[in-house]
Structure formats: structure tokens, C-alpha cells
Design a protein around this motif. Structure first.
Motif, PDB file in Angstrom:
ATOM      1  N   ASP A  28       0.853  -1.194   0.000  1.00  0.00           N
ATOM      2  CA  ASP A  28       0.000   0.000   0.000  1.00  0.00           C
ATOM      3  C   ASP A  28       0.887   1.242   0.000  1.00  0.00           C
ATOM      4  OD1 ASP A  28      -0.050   1.389   2.948  1.00  0.00           O
ATOM      5  OD2 ASP A  28       0.378  -0.758   3.068  1.00  0.00           O
ATOM      6  N   ASN A  29       0.292   2.379  -0.367  1.00  0.00           N
ATOM      7  CA  ASN A  29       1.049   3.642  -0.402  1.00  0.00           C
ATOM      8  C   ASN A  29       0.546   4.630   0.646  1.00  0.00           C
ATOM      9  OD1 ASN A  29      -1.389   4.471  -1.433  1.00  0.00           O
ATOM     10  ND2 ASN A  29      -0.608   5.074  -3.446  1.00  0.00           N
ATOM     11  N   SER A  30      -0.047   4.102   1.717  1.00  0.00           N
ATOM     12  CA  SER A  30      -0.636   4.845   2.838  1.00  0.00           C
ATOM     13  C   SER A  30      -1.988   5.462   2.500  1.00  0.00           C
ATOM     14  CB  SER A  30       0.312   5.943   3.366  1.00  0.00           C
ATOM     15  OG  SER A  30       0.333   7.074   2.516  1.00  0.00           O
ATOM     16  N   GLN A  31      -2.401   5.405   1.254  1.00  0.00           N
ATOM     17  CA  GLN A  31      -3.714   5.914   0.852  1.00  0.00           C
ATOM     18  C   GLN A  31      -4.606   4.807   0.296  1.00  0.00           C
ATOM     19  OE1 GLN A  31      -2.542   9.051  -1.873  1.00  0.00           O
ATOM     20  NE2 GLN A  31      -2.816  10.591  -0.272  1.00  0.00           N
ATOM     21  N   GLU A  32      -4.020   3.872  -0.421  1.00  0.00           N
ATOM     22  CA  GLU A  32      -4.775   2.740  -0.965  1.00  0.00           C
ATOM     23  C   GLU A  32      -3.849   1.548  -1.120  1.00  0.00           C
ATOM     24  OE1 GLU A  32      -6.292   3.516  -4.854  1.00  0.00           O
ATOM     25  OE2 GLU A  32      -4.489   4.568  -5.498  1.00  0.00           O
ATOM     26  N   GLY A  33      -4.452   0.365  -1.109  1.00  0.00           N
ATOM     27  CA  GLY A  33      -3.670  -0.851  -1.222  1.00  0.00           C
ATOM     28  C   GLY A  33      -3.741  -1.449  -2.614  1.00  0.00           C
ATOM     29  N   THR A  34      -2.827  -2.379  -2.862  1.00  0.00           N
ATOM     30  CA  THR A  34      -2.872  -3.146  -4.102  1.00  0.00           C
ATOM     31  C   THR A  34      -4.237  -3.821  -4.229  1.00  0.00           C
ATOM     32  OG1 THR A  34      -0.494  -3.532  -4.166  1.00  0.00           O
ATOM     33  CG2 THR A  34      -1.886  -5.162  -5.259  1.00  0.00           C
TER      34      THR A  34
ATOM     35  N   THR B 111       2.148 -15.427  -7.156  1.00  0.00           N
ATOM     36  CA  THR B 111       1.948 -14.009  -7.381  1.00  0.00           C
ATOM     37  C   THR B 111       1.401 -13.327  -6.128  1.00  0.00           C
ATOM     38  OG1 THR B 111       0.617 -12.396  -8.628  1.00  0.00           O
ATOM     39  CG2 THR B 111      -0.297 -14.579  -8.381  1.00  0.00           C
ATOM     40  N   THR B 112       1.735 -12.065  -5.948  1.00  0.00           N
ATOM     41  CA  THR B 112       1.208 -11.290  -4.812  1.00  0.00           C
ATOM     42  C   THR B 112      -0.288 -11.051  -4.940  1.00  0.00           C
ATOM     43  OG1 THR B 112       1.723  -9.197  -5.940  1.00  0.00           O
ATOM     44  CG2 THR B 112       3.413 -10.112  -4.492  1.00  0.00           C
ATOM     45  N   LEU B 113      -0.862 -11.306  -6.117  1.00  0.00           N
ATOM     46  CA  LEU B 113      -2.282 -11.051  -6.340  1.00  0.00           C
ATOM     47  C   LEU B 113      -3.165 -12.201  -5.863  1.00  0.00           C
ATOM     48  CD1 LEU B 113      -2.062  -9.392  -9.884  1.00  0.00           C
ATOM     49  CD2 LEU B 113      -1.863  -8.343  -7.625  1.00  0.00           C
ATOM     50  N   GLY B 114      -2.567 -13.325  -5.447  1.00  0.00           N
ATOM     51  CA  GLY B 114      -3.340 -14.459  -4.935  1.00  0.00           C
ATOM     52  C   GLY B 114      -2.456 -15.366  -4.125  1.00  0.00           C
ATOM     53  N   PRO B 115      -2.010 -14.948  -2.936  1.00  0.00           N
ATOM     54  CA  PRO B 115      -0.964 -15.650  -2.192  1.00  0.00           C
ATOM     55  C   PRO B 115      -1.435 -16.833  -1.356  1.00  0.00           C
ATOM     56  CG  PRO B 115      -1.555 -13.650  -1.030  1.00  0.00           C
ATOM     57  CD  PRO B 115      -2.372 -13.672  -2.289  1.00  0.00           C
ATOM     58  N   THR B 116      -1.957 -17.871  -2.004  1.00  0.00           N
ATOM     59  CA  THR B 116      -2.247 -19.143  -1.350  1.00  0.00           C
ATOM     60  C   THR B 116      -1.733 -20.261  -2.247  1.00  0.00           C
ATOM     61  OG1 THR B 116      -4.453 -19.403  -2.327  1.00  0.00           O
ATOM     62  CG2 THR B 116      -4.307 -18.217  -0.219  1.00  0.00           C
ATOM     63  N   GLU B 117      -1.480 -21.422  -1.645  1.00  0.00           N
ATOM     64  CA  GLU B 117      -0.932 -22.546  -2.396  1.00  0.00           C
ATOM     65  C   GLU B 117      -1.755 -23.787  -2.115  1.00  0.00           C
ATOM     66  OE1 GLU B 117       1.862 -25.031  -4.599  1.00  0.00           O
ATOM     67  OE2 GLU B 117       0.834 -23.124  -4.743  1.00  0.00           O
TER      68      GLU B 117
ATOM     69  N   ALA C 194       1.974 -19.918   1.551  1.00  0.00           N
ATOM     70  CA  ALA C 194       2.595 -19.495   0.301  1.00  0.00           C
ATOM     71  C   ALA C 194       3.544 -18.329   0.528  1.00  0.00           C
ATOM     72  CB  ALA C 194       1.529 -19.104  -0.721  1.00  0.00           C
ATOM     73  N   GLU C 195       4.525 -18.236  -0.356  1.00  0.00           N
ATOM     74  CA  GLU C 195       5.431 -17.090  -0.419  1.00  0.00           C
ATOM     75  C   GLU C 195       5.006 -16.242  -1.614  1.00  0.00           C
ATOM     76  OE1 GLU C 195       8.242 -16.791   1.817  1.00  0.00           O
ATOM     77  OE2 GLU C 195       7.031 -18.336   2.794  1.00  0.00           O
ATOM     78  N   ALA C 196       4.789 -14.942  -1.374  1.00  0.00           N
ATOM     79  CA  ALA C 196       4.334 -14.047  -2.434  1.00  0.00           C
ATOM     80  C   ALA C 196       5.532 -13.303  -3.011  1.00  0.00           C
ATOM     81  CB  ALA C 196       3.313 -13.056  -1.883  1.00  0.00           C
ATOM     82  N   GLN C 197       5.659 -13.347  -4.340  1.00  0.00           N
ATOM     83  CA  GLN C 197       6.806 -12.726  -4.972  1.00  0.00           C
ATOM     84  C   GLN C 197       6.381 -11.727  -6.038  1.00  0.00           C
ATOM     85  OE1 GLN C 197       9.208 -15.434  -7.266  1.00  0.00           O
ATOM     86  NE2 GLN C 197       7.504 -16.159  -8.514  1.00  0.00           N
ATOM     87  N   THR C 198       7.258 -10.798  -6.311  1.00  0.00           N
ATOM     88  CA  THR C 198       7.113  -9.891  -7.436  1.00  0.00           C
ATOM     89  C   THR C 198       8.507  -9.513  -7.900  1.00  0.00           C
ATOM     90  OG1 THR C 198       6.219  -7.771  -8.212  1.00  0.00           O
ATOM     91  CG2 THR C 198       6.940  -7.862  -5.926  1.00  0.00           C
ATOM     92  N   GLY C 199       8.697  -9.430  -9.209  1.00  0.00           N
ATOM     93  CA  GLY C 199      10.012  -9.145  -9.750  1.00  0.00           C
ATOM     94  C   GLY C 199      11.031 -10.210  -9.448  1.00  0.00           C
TER      95      GLY C 199
ATOM     96  N   VAL D 299      10.837 -12.740  -3.264  1.00  0.00           N
ATOM     97  CA  VAL D 299       9.767 -12.980  -2.293  1.00  0.00           C
ATOM     98  C   VAL D 299       9.634 -11.753  -1.393  1.00  0.00           C
ATOM     99  CG1 VAL D 299       9.011 -14.384  -0.352  1.00  0.00           C
ATOM    100  CG2 VAL D 299      10.034 -15.477  -2.356  1.00  0.00           C
ATOM    101  N   LYS D 300       8.409 -11.210  -1.292  1.00  0.00           N
ATOM    102  CA  LYS D 300       8.173  -9.993  -0.521  1.00  0.00           C
ATOM    103  C   LYS D 300       7.337 -10.224   0.735  1.00  0.00           C
ATOM    104  CE  LYS D 300      10.472  -7.721  -3.524  1.00  0.00           C
ATOM    105  NZ  LYS D 300       9.968  -6.707  -4.443  1.00  0.00           N
ATOM    106  N   ALA D 301       6.652 -11.374   0.825  1.00  0.00           N
ATOM    107  CA  ALA D 301       5.796 -11.630   1.988  1.00  0.00           C
ATOM    108  C   ALA D 301       5.495 -13.114   2.099  1.00  0.00           C
ATOM    109  CB  ALA D 301       4.499 -10.835   1.888  1.00  0.00           C
ATOM    110  N   SER D 302       5.143 -13.545   3.325  1.00  0.00           N
ATOM    111  CA  SER D 302       4.725 -14.920   3.575  1.00  0.00           C
ATOM    112  C   SER D 302       3.291 -14.914   4.091  1.00  0.00           C
ATOM    113  CB  SER D 302       5.637 -15.574   4.622  1.00  0.00           C
ATOM    114  OG  SER D 302       6.964 -15.649   4.164  1.00  0.00           O
ATOM    115  N   PHE D 303       2.509 -15.905   3.652  1.00  0.00           N
ATOM    116  CA  PHE D 303       1.107 -16.036   4.068  1.00  0.00           C
ATOM    117  C   PHE D 303       0.901 -17.443   4.601  1.00  0.00           C
ATOM    118  CE2 PHE D 303       1.268 -12.549   1.191  1.00  0.00           C
ATOM    119  CZ  PHE D 303       0.294 -11.655   1.624  1.00  0.00           C
ATOM    120  N   ALA D 304       0.382 -17.549   5.843  1.00  0.00           N
ATOM    121  CA  ALA D 304       0.279 -18.859   6.494  1.00  0.00           C
ATOM    122  C   ALA D 304      -0.965 -18.928   7.367  1.00  0.00           C
ATOM    123  CB  ALA D 304       1.524 -19.134   7.329  1.00  0.00           C
ATOM    124  N   ASP D 305      -1.424 -20.183   7.599  1.00  0.00           N
ATOM    125  CA  ASP D 305      -2.530 -20.473   8.511  1.00  0.00           C
ATOM    126  C   ASP D 305      -3.814 -19.736   8.118  1.00  0.00           C
ATOM    127  OD1 ASP D 305      -0.784 -22.055  10.077  1.00  0.00           O
ATOM    128  OD2 ASP D 305      -0.085 -20.274  11.151  1.00  0.00           O
TER     129      ASP D 305
END
Length: 381
Positions: A110-116, A316-322, A353-358, A361-367
Motif C-alpha cells: 500500500d502507499n498509505s492511501q490505498e492498497g494493491t 503471485t502477490t495477487l493471490g498468495p495461497t498454495e 505461500a510465499e508471495a513474490q514480485t520481480g 519474495v516480498k511476503a509470507s502467508f500462512a494459517d
């Protein structure tokens, strides 16, 4: 052990919330079960998914709030037995899609005003004609009409920060366009024991849609490119199996393969930056199996478990589940012999899942988890 018509119909109509959180962009499961119903038949269903997808940023180690949006989608179908040997069918669904909005929390997405934010929609209309040379066999094929549209916005430090060095502020809108494919398959049944097996292949569908890429900056929204975007929705195979194991009781299974391997969507401006919008590395495999039971002339129930492999990790960061594991329950009420009402609920344990871009890996999503709810009405005429 001959089952009544109501019992033999349980499998292919029960538990409408059965395939609503699958790998990649897969959503409906693309069932042709309504077309395999006996005689003349029509149905309509409505399904809702409520996911919870939370994670943690690799950039600052802070928590990311729930980014999975609730969504719903309808399906509808009509099948007509034109002659003893010819059947016609028309099926509508929304086979692929995505709904996600990141919260305003860490600055990663996010850019402090809106999120992806991502919203992808498809519409699918399948016309089938079936030939039944005997009571046991059904061979079918037909064309598929499909549309795809998307509206995606990238925000945050995960995308390199704001322009000119990064892609935070990037937007892409893909206008709805038509494209065509085909489906074909065969089914075998032994009505006396409620045995039915069906194999259905769906072709890939090649889309060339108009895509408008823009960049939102502090001084306004800048036009980047308007171009044709090539995207291919994947080919798939569904295998449906059922058989009676006792009077008014049957077991069933659905197996599905979707060719997500090397699926890439790369708009022109992003490609100049060495970025893909969507990139999946593995094919998807999923299995649903369960048991259906007719209690009396009005009531029937279904219980099912499911597994989905996912389409590769990192994602992809647009759907971070596996993938997922799931369990579901469904019920059917038939006020009269020629129509019924169904409801189902399903719980999903979503894969980490691990979310990547470029490529990083930029973030982890679990549980994480999701709840699906569905309702269907069927009518025989």
C-alpha cells in the motif's frame, strides 16, 4: 440395487460450494454435470466465498491484514433430451477470477492511501450436443464462448516504490473481449447400480484484449500504453465418477487437471521493466471425494473432502495461497418429484505461500482459511 432417479441425481447436483477456491485463477471447476442429468433438466445456483488471507511482510517483518475479498458467482444450465439419442445443453459459469484488496498497514502493498487491488472476471457459455448410441454411452462436444476483463492496481514498496524507479502506482485495465474454444468428452453409465463415469476436455482459449496501462503519481494519472494483451485461459480435464454402494447410497469422486504450467500474463509496459503481472509455474491437480445418501423421498445429504495442489510456490502477490484441503456438507430437499432445493457449506484450509514480485519474495502467508456457501435449485420438465 436399482436406485431411484432422485438418488442417482444426488452426486452431480449436491454440494454447490465444491470448487470455489482452487489454484491459480480457477474458480467454478467447469462442471458439465447438469448436461449428464436424465431427460429434460434446468438448474441455477449461487455461491459465495469468504476467505481470510493474512501474512507478514519480508520488508519490515510486520503483519499484513486480510487481503482476500469476499466474492460470489452464479451458474446456470439447461439440458433437453431432443430425441432418444440426441441431447442438447447450454451451460453458463464464471470459470476464472480473482478478488483481492490489500489493507493500508505496512507500506509493503500500500502507499498509505490505498492498497494493491485486483479484480478479474470471466464469463463462459458452453453449448453441447450429445449422442447416445446406447443407454450406456454418451458422446458430446460443442463450442465455448468466453470473455475476460480485469482491473488491477499495484501499490507499495514491494513493487519498488513510486515512479520513476518503481511500479507503485501502476494500473492496468483490460476491456472485456470475446474468444472461443471447445469442449468434448464421453460418459458411461449403468443405471441399475447408479454407476456413472465421465471424462471432459476443455481447450485453451486465446484472448487478445485491449489493455490500458497507467501510472498514478502525486501530479496525476499518466497514460503509459494502450496495446493488445495476449492471454490464454488454460486447457483442462475433468473426470467424474460415481457408483451405488447400497440402496439409496452412493460414493463419488471428481478429479481435475488444469494446465497452469508456464501460464504468464505480461503487459507491454511491465515487460519493459522485466516484470510479469501473473506467472504460475505448476499445473493444478485437485480431487474431491465423498458420499451421498437419500434418507427419504424428500431429503438427501452429501459429505465430501477435497484437496488442491496449487499452481506453484512462490506465487503471485495477487493471490498468495498454495492449494488447500477442504471438508463440506450439503443437503437436498425435494418438495415434489420434479424439483429440488440444495444448500451447501465448505471449509477450506488454505496452503501456506510465499508471495513474490520481480522474482523476489516480498511476503509470507500462512494459517489461512476460507468458508464457502452455496444454494442451487433444480427442475425436471
Amino acid at each position: 440395487m436399482k436406485l431411484s432417479r432422485l438418488s442417482t441425481a444426488i452426486l452431480f447436483t449436491a454440494l454447490p460450494a465444491s470448487s470455489i477456491f482452487a489454484a491459480g485463477l480457477d474458480r467454478s471447476g467447469q462442471s458439465i454435470a447438469a448436461f449428464l442429468q436424465p431427460d429434460n433438466y434446468a438448474e441455477a445456483s449461487f455461491t459465495v466465498l469468504d476467505p481470510t488471507v493474512e501474512g507478514s511482510s519480508h520488508l519490515d517483518k510486520k503483519s499484513l491484514s486480510d487481503m482476500g475479498d469476499d466474492y460470489y458467482f452464479p451458474t446456470a444450465a439447461v439440458k433437453v433430451q431432443a430425441t432418444d439419442k440426441i441431447s442438447l445443453g447450454l451451460l453458463y459459469d464464471q470459470p476464472f477470477g480473482a478478488d483481492a484488496t490489500y489493507g493500508i498497514d505496512t507500506g509493503t502493498f500500500d502507499n498509505s492511501q490505498e492498497g494493491t487491488k485486483v479484480k478479474v472476471r470471466t464469463n463462459n457459455l458452453t453449448a453441447l450436443i450429445g449422442y447416445q448410441p446406447t443407454e450406456n454411452w454418451n458422446i458430446y462436444a460443442g463450442p465455448v464462448w468466453q470473455t475476460v476483463k480485469a482491473d488491477i492496481s499495484l501499490r507499495g514498496n514491494a513493487y519498488g516504490g513510486p515512479a520513476p524507479t518503481g511500479l507503485s502506482g501502476y494500473n492496468i485495465k483490460v476491456d472485456q473481449e470475446d474468444a472461443y474454444g471447445w469442449a468434448a468428452g464421453f460418459a458411461y453409465q449403468i443405471p441399475e447400480i447408479a454407476l456413472k463415469a465421465a471424462v471432459t476436455y476443455r481447450s485453451e482459449i486465446k484472448h487478445k484484449a485491449k489493455a490500458t496501462e497507467t501510472m498514478t503519481t502525486p501530479i496525476g494519472t499518466l497514460q503509459l500504453l494502450t496495446s493488445d494483451l495476449d492471454a490464454i485461459t488454460p486447457q483442462s480435464v475433468n473426470i467424474d465418477l460415481q457408483t451405488g454402494i447400497a440402496v439409496n447410497t452412493l460414493v463419488f469422486a471428481n478429479l481435475r487437471w488444469v494446465h497452469w504450467d508456464q501460464f504468464v500474463v505480461s503487459p507491454k509496459f511491465l515487460a519493459t521493466k522485466g516484470q510479469d503481472l501473473i506467472n504460475y509455474s505448476d499445473d493444478q491437480y485437485s480431487v474431491t471425494a465423498g458420499l451421498s445418501r437419500k434418507f427419504n423421498d424428500q431429503w438427501a445429504g452429501t459429505a465430501a473432502i477435497g484437496w488442491d495442489s496449487g499452481a506453484g510456490n512462490p506465487v503471485t502477490t495477487l493471490g498468495p495461497t498454495e492449494g488447500y484441503w477442504s471438508i463440506g456438507l450439503g443437503g437436498q430437499y425435494s418438495p415434489a418429484a420434479n424439483y429440488f432445493i440444495q444448500a451447501g457449506i465448505k471449509y477450506f484450509w488454505l496452503g501456506d505461500a510465499e508471495a513474490q514480485t520481480g522474482g523476489d519474495v516480498k511476503a509470507s502467508f500462512a494459517d489461512n482459511y476460507a468458508l464457502g456457501y452455496g444454494m442451487k435449485i433444480g427442475y425436471r420438465f
